[in-house]
Motif scaffolding. Structure first.
Motif, PDB file in Angstrom:
ATOM      1  N   LEU A 167     -34.669  10.442  26.991  1.00 18.51           N
ATOM      2  CA  LEU A 167     -35.286   9.255  27.576  1.00 18.51           C
ATOM      3  C   LEU A 167     -34.461   8.059  27.136  1.00 18.51           C
ATOM      4  N   TYR A 168     -34.057   7.203  28.085  1.00 18.63           N
ATOM      5  CA  TYR A 168     -33.356   5.992  27.670  1.00 18.63           C
ATOM      6  C   TYR A 168     -34.347   5.150  26.872  1.00 18.63           C
ATOM      7  N   PRO A 169     -33.998   4.750  25.647  1.00 23.48           N
ATOM      8  CA  PRO A 169     -35.040   4.211  24.765  1.00 23.48           C
ATOM      9  C   PRO A 169     -35.582   2.844  25.181  1.00 23.48           C
ATOM     10  N   ASP A 170     -34.776   2.028  25.849  1.00 26.41           N
ATOM     11  CA  ASP A 170     -35.228   0.679  26.191  1.00 26.41           C
ATOM     12  C   ASP A 170     -35.395   0.548  27.704  1.00 26.41           C
ATOM     13  N   SER A 171     -36.309  -0.318  28.126  1.00 27.76           N
ATOM     14  CA  SER A 171     -36.457  -0.569  29.557  1.00 27.76           C
ATOM     15  C   SER A 171     -35.415  -1.609  29.965  1.00 27.76           C
ATOM     16  N   ALA A 172     -34.153  -1.231  29.805  1.00 26.05           N
ATOM     17  CA  ALA A 172     -33.041  -2.118  30.145  1.00 26.05           C
ATOM     18  C   ALA A 172     -32.866  -2.146  31.658  1.00 26.05           C
ATOM     19  N   LYS A 173     -31.945  -2.990  32.119  1.00 25.74           N
ATOM     20  CA  LYS A 173     -31.682  -3.063  33.555  1.00 25.74           C
ATOM     21  C   LYS A 173     -31.244  -1.695  34.075  1.00 25.74           C
ATOM     22  N   MET A 174     -31.732  -1.374  35.269  1.00 24.61           N
ATOM     23  CA  MET A 174     -31.413  -0.107  35.923  1.00 24.61           C
ATOM     24  C   MET A 174     -29.920   0.189  35.875  1.00 24.61           C
ATOM     25  N   LYS A 175     -29.111  -0.820  36.186  1.00 26.10           N
ATOM     26  CA  LYS A 175     -27.673  -0.606  36.274  1.00 26.10           C
ATOM     27  C   LYS A 175     -27.103  -0.152  34.921  1.00 26.10           C
ATOM     28  N   LYS A 176     -27.601  -0.795  33.873  1.00 32.29           N
ATOM     29  CA  LYS A 176     -27.133  -0.454  32.543  1.00 32.29           C
ATOM     30  C   LYS A 176     -27.454   1.010  32.217  1.00 32.29           C
ATOM     31  N   GLN A 177     -28.674   1.425  32.581  1.00 36.09           N
ATOM     32  CA  GLN A 177     -29.090   2.788  32.267  1.00 36.09           C
ATOM     33  C   GLN A 177     -28.288   3.809  33.088  1.00 36.09           C
ATOM     34  N   MET A 178     -28.036   3.465  34.345  1.00 39.92           N
ATOM     35  CA  MET A 178     -27.250   4.379  35.187  1.00 39.92           C
ATOM     36  C   MET A 178     -25.803   4.471  34.681  1.00 39.92           C
ATOM     37  N   THR A 179     -25.273   3.337  34.237  1.00 42.47           N
ATOM     38  CA  THR A 179     -23.911   3.347  33.688  1.00 42.47           C
ATOM     39  C   THR A 179     -23.838   4.254  32.462  1.00 42.47           C
ATOM     40  N   TYR A 180     -24.887   4.170  31.645  1.00 44.45           N
ATOM     41  CA  TYR A 180     -24.962   5.008  30.446  1.00 44.45           C
ATOM     42  C   TYR A 180     -24.910   6.491  30.840  1.00 44.45           C
ATOM     43  N   ALA A 181     -25.714   6.859  31.832  1.00 44.68           N
ATOM     44  CA  ALA A 181     -25.743   8.253  32.296  1.00 44.68           C
ATOM     45  C   ALA A 181     -24.369   8.669  32.813  1.00 44.68           C
ATOM     46  N   ASN A 182     -23.745   7.772  33.560  1.00 40.82           N
ATOM     47  CA  ASN A 182     -22.420   8.034  34.102  1.00 40.82           C
ATOM     48  C   ASN A 182     -21.382   8.267  33.028  1.00 40.82           C
ATOM     49  N   ARG A 183     -21.323   7.317  32.090  1.00 41.09           N
ATOM     50  CA  ARG A 183     -20.291   7.393  31.063  1.00 41.09           C
ATOM     51  C   ARG A 183     -20.480   8.607  30.162  1.00 41.09           C
ATOM     52  N   ARG A 184     -21.719   9.012  29.989  1.00 34.41           N
ATOM     53  CA  ARG A 184     -21.980  10.188  29.140  1.00 34.41           C
ATOM     54  C   ARG A 184     -21.882  11.489  29.945  1.00 34.41           C
ATOM     55  N   ASN A 185     -21.527  11.363  31.216  1.00 32.61           N
ATOM     56  CA  ASN A 185     -21.418  12.547  32.087  1.00 32.61           C
ATOM     57  C   ASN A 185     -22.707  13.355  32.157  1.00 32.61           C
ATOM     58  N   ILE A 186     -23.812  12.667  32.190  1.00 33.32           N
ATOM     59  CA  ILE A 186     -25.100  13.358  32.327  1.00 33.32           C
ATOM     60  C   ILE A 186     -25.302  13.612  33.819  1.00 33.32           C
ATOM     61  N   PRO A 187     -25.459  14.882  34.235  1.00 32.24           N
ATOM     62  CA  PRO A 187     -25.412  15.193  35.684  1.00 32.24           C
ATOM     63  C   PRO A 187     -26.664  14.760  36.466  1.00 32.24           C
ATOM     64  N   TYR A 188     -27.811  14.631  35.801  1.00 34.59           N
ATOM     65  CA  TYR A 188     -29.036  14.265  36.528  1.00 34.59           C
ATOM     66  C   TYR A 188     -29.737  13.088  35.848  1.00 34.59           C
ATOM     67  N   VAL A 189     -30.377  12.247  36.654  1.00 34.35           N
ATOM     68  CA  VAL A 189     -31.322  11.292  36.075  1.00 34.35           C
ATOM     69  C   VAL A 189     -32.669  11.478  36.772  1.00 34.35           C
ATOM     70  N   VAL A 190     -33.718  11.121  36.035  1.00 31.37           N
ATOM     71  CA  VAL A 190     -35.061  11.165  36.609  1.00 31.37           C
ATOM     72  C   VAL A 190     -35.623   9.752  36.584  1.00 31.37           C
ATOM     73  N   LEU A 191     -36.189   9.342  37.728  1.00 32.79           N
ATOM     74  CA  LEU A 191     -36.764   8.003  37.814  1.00 32.79           C
ATOM     75  C   LEU A 191     -38.274   8.112  37.956  1.00 32.79           C
ATOM     76  N   VAL A 192     -39.006   7.453  37.067  1.00 29.42           N
ATOM     77  CA  VAL A 192     -40.462   7.392  37.176  1.00 29.42           C
ATOM     78  C   VAL A 192     -40.866   5.925  37.144  1.00 29.42           C
ATOM     79  N   GLY A 193     -41.116   5.372  38.332  1.00 33.08           N
ATOM     80  CA  GLY A 193     -41.586   3.999  38.428  1.00 33.08           C
ATOM     81  C   GLY A 193     -43.094   3.992  38.625  1.00 33.08           C
TER      82      GLY A 193
END
Lengths: 570, 570
Positions: B512-538
């Motif tokens: 779980l991304y620990p902070d409710s940071a901006k969406m873009k920041k969290q997606m960049t994190y997933a990208n840079r870490r090569n995490i293949p999937y993200v889950v969005l729960v709004g």
């Protein structure tokens, strides 16, 4: 070397069973670390001394193993070790004596008394301060003054003996020449005495050692984060399982080389991380089948708040040290200790609810609120605790329980928020088997401020002892050999080795006894090594291409073709 | 500390990918070790210095990292470091001077010349040998004699100045008293000079250091075998994968901390073990998908036999060093070098078949036989080689090939039978990636003679580089996170954490991304870490209890219930 070889105190050899059991614990922890998204890093066994020194307090510095520089470290650093350049000081002292002789030259005559001369020297030396031109007085110069003053009587004897200094240039020059021989002696003597008296292992260490063995995983991790900050994605979740070394006095359960298993996140203040660490503890101990551990939690902010409320902000450590003894010495003695440390009666009275914290997490928090009402920081601490507890209640733990422990104060100088400590299940006498907490400023020591972190650690050696005591190691973890082929001679052995090769290719741990030793010896070997099966291939089997498989426990034997043997041993 | 933190030269930090890749190699090797019946042991990182020192030659001793004793190691050992007791020597020197003064007391009068006095001192000191009563002269006494002789002119000046020693007890006593002040100077000066001139880091090391970091795994293994011989079943098959440390000059591919992966058997002379080690090499490199490695084999007995046949038993090392260069410098230059080392023309002529060894193993062995005919030891070497080769031909290797290499001479002083070295596949520029051999007397250094052993080692760092170069690391070995849950706020995050907990319990690496940071920041994190999937729960998903699963590579999204999400991520 004929005396029996040994290993340094506080270190251990591990045999196959111990390696397998330790590896089982580490692999279990590692698996959970990875499920929780932590990434492994490894750092070198030794760091530059400056990375480690000064990070663990004076006691810690003392317990760090230092590595001797290689090469001619001593010859090259002699001047640094002595603390000054011997040649320079020697000429400075010579110069000083010449000037000293000039100053006293016309002061005395044959009627001067011994006391007069001695007193003059005393005063002259006291007035005479050798500075470096910038007004600085070096330590060795103070020492030199002391030395001359101690020698002043024997100097006075000499001057008196010569009737003071008569007003005769030749005689004075001659005297100076003789005295200079002595001066060389004084200088060397002084340098040697200074060396002997001022030598300090601590100071020398820094001259002859530039590297030191890792003392924990936290400081190297902080160094890693700062050094590699541009390659890391924050928040950075890392785990690290490596040995550390401490020159502590070895005792039962305390070693000079031991493993630490740490997981930390840096770069976020989110309390979800504390929540996840509680879950992670639960997950690891559940996976180890170690039920009933207690995860104790506290918050540095609550301790600060209490200290504030009772007017003892400056006595936070005294206060928590006393409180920490509540279980052992009881309420009254804790209060006595607080009084002795200067905490007021009024303050102690305000603490009353602390001594009778009861009920579940929620009830205890209510009692804390009643104490902390006025403290802003205390209130923040309670909010944090409640957030974590409420999330955990929601998510539920599998086998561990979370428990508030206001007396928990480990690493007080270090942690800034949550503090964790894990106790073994009731009935097992063992200190904490894990601990951790939040620190807000770890990486600033290496130049990266404002990076909050939180982490936990697992105590491998203690977990090992607990699992051993409760008999919780699975029986199958030692990767022992499954089958031994008995060796009846080269030809039979070669046929065996073909079968052994096949078995291994199918993942079966198999061995051939290397020598065609007596049958009994080979069977004893299989027995002692707890190998459950042996295979016998004698002349008959060689002819018929059959393998006699013997089950060691029952003694049962059967003759099998290779594919069936393979099947039977799978 | 504001300067950028760093690590000691020759050491390395490993990031997650590097740890995973190294671990992949080590686990592969470990698995094969276990299939072959080897048991793991671990030994401490540091051993008592006496265990290691003197086992690796002078050069090795120099490269061993020594650990500084803790506490006041220097103060406590000052006398040992100086080489004598300063106080005792000081009083001995004082005594010497008093006796010296007594001896010259009546020798001179006011008419004595300066030269007479100086010559006498010279002779007196030369005749005067300070022994310890047993006739022994210590090194520092020689030094003292030299020192006084150097000073004799200034002593003569003083005696002359006092008109020799007049026959007046009071005056002589007075003179002695004054001289004694100087004598203290002499003594100290002498001690200091002696200290400075005789100090040696090598000698000091043994006084201030009692422990040293492991230099290889072989000597600690020998120590282990002797120390634990009563707990061990022989033949003892052990493997050990641990770091070692060498104070070598770091260079490309050579580090000061690196892992060794060793497997050894002690307690049997059976050649089946050599056969199994060849198979083991093949099995490991096959498992690593590294095809085409060459396992070079030689036998120390063949080298001894050749040296015997050409009459150069005493030039075994010169002979093998020259032969080893055949590939690089060619036949003629090798012969030149042999001639320059004193090997006879007749001997060199006998070697001729060596220079044209061709064909398969069998052909080469025939050529060797033609050279070695007369040598008993050479014949034994050939028999051993043939046994191993014939067994391997029979058992067949999967991907490696076994090759005779008569020039192979590694660890010549050490090995007594088979010698192994493994080369990377052709086309990869890399030194040997493994090596080993048989040693007949390893444990005798620790008091257990007659214990033959044989073992091999894998070069982790070089294997790493080869796999990297050939792109042979499986893509799936990094234990990276599979799915990141985006954090839209506390309430959403808590719901996510429930799902994350479920996924983890099913073995799926989730974060779980620990902070409710901006969406873009969290997606960049997933990208840079090569995490293949993200889950969005709004908010919407929270209401409908659905999870939006996004595949990072394609951008495709789908809304799933928890069980379906679990299924999708498995």
């Amino acid at each position: 070397m004929s005396k029996k070889p040994s290993i340094p105190k506080g270190t251990r050899d591990f045999n196959a069973e111990e390696v397998a059991k330790r590896s089982y614990i580490m692999e279990t922890i590692k698996e959970q670390f990875q499920l929780y998204g932590f990434q492994p890093i490894e750092t070198p066994s030794f760091e530059n001394s400056e990375t480690l020194m000064g990070k663990y307090g004076d006691e810690g510095d003392r317990l760090i193993f230092k590595i001797l520089n290689s090469g001619e470290y001593f010859e090259k650093n002699l001047e640094k070790i002595i603390g000054f350049k011997a040649t320079e000081v020697s000429s400075e002292i010579t110069q000083f004596f010449i000037e000293f002789l000039e100053r006293i030259r016309f002061k005395f005559n044959k009627d001067s008394t011994f006391e007069e001369i001695s007193d003059f020297i005393n005063e002259d030396i006291h007035n005479y301060i050798i500075t470096d031109g910038k007004g600085r007085i070096y330590k060795y110069r103070h020492y030199l003054r002391k030395y001359i003053i101690n020698q002043r009587d024997s100097i006075a004897v000499r001057i008196k003996k010569r009737d003071g200094f008569f007003d005769n240039d030749g005689a004075f020059e001659h005297f100076k020449q003789i005295e200079l021989v002595e001066i060389c002696g004084y200088a060397s003597s002084f340098i040697f005495e200074y060396l002997v008296k001022n030598i300090s292992s601590q100071r020398i260490s820094s001259e002859i050692s530039e590297k030191a063995l890792r003392y924990d995983l936290t400081v190297p991790f902080a160094r890693y984060v700062v050094q590699h900050q541009n390659e890391i994605e924050f928040p950075f979740k890392r785990y690290q399982i490596q040995p550390v070394w401490r020159a502590d006095r070895p005792q039962k359960g305390r070693f000079r080389e031991f493993y630490q298993c740490d997981a930390d996140v840096v770069g976020s203040k989110s309390l979800f991380q504390e929540v996840e660490f509680v879950q992670l503890y639960d997950a690891v101990f559940t996976a180890l089948d170690l039920k009933g551990v207690t995860i104790k939690i506290n918050n540095r902010k609550i301790l600060s708040g209490i200290a504030e409320v009772i007017g003892a902000q400056d006595k936070l450590i005294d206060f928590t040290v006393a409180l920490d003894k509540l279980d052992k010495i009881g309420e009254e003695k804790v209060k006595d200790e607080m009084r002795s440390k200067g905490i007021s009666e009024a303050g102690i009275a305000k603490l009353q609810p602390l001594f009778s914290l009861e009920g579940d997490f929620g009830n205890q928090v209510e009692s804390l609120k009643s104490i902390l009402g006025a403290s802003e920081i205390g209130k923040t601490g309670i909010d944090e605790l409640e957030f974590i507890n409420s999330a955990i209640s929601n998510l539920k733990l599998k086998t561990a329980k979370l428990q508030l422990d206001v007396t928990l104060a480990r690493g007080l100088n270090y942690y800034t928020g949550a503090i964790f400590e894990v106790s073994a299940p009731e009935g097992v006498k063992m200190g904490s088997i894990g601990g951790g907490g939040r620190y807000d400023d770890l990486t600033s020591i290496f130049g990266k401020p404002d990076t909050s972190g939180v982490g936990i650690s697992f105590g491998l050696d203690r977990i090992y002892l607990v699992l051993e005591e409760l008999n919780l190691f699975p029986e199958t973890i030692t990767d022992a050999t499954k089958v031994l082929f008995i060796n009846f001679g080269d030809q039979e052995a070669l046929a065996c080795l073909e079968a052994v090769t096949q078995l291994r290719q199918h993942g079966i741990k198999a061995e051939l006894y290397p020598d065609s030793a007596k049958m009994k010896k080979q069977m004893t070997y299989a027995n002692r090594r707890n190998i459950p099966y042996v295979v016998l291939v004698g002349e008959e089997e060689l002819q018929s291409k059959l393998f006699t498989l013997k089950t060691m426990e029952t003694g049962a034997q059967e003759k099998l073709k290779l594919p069936d043997l393979l099947q039977a041993l799978r």
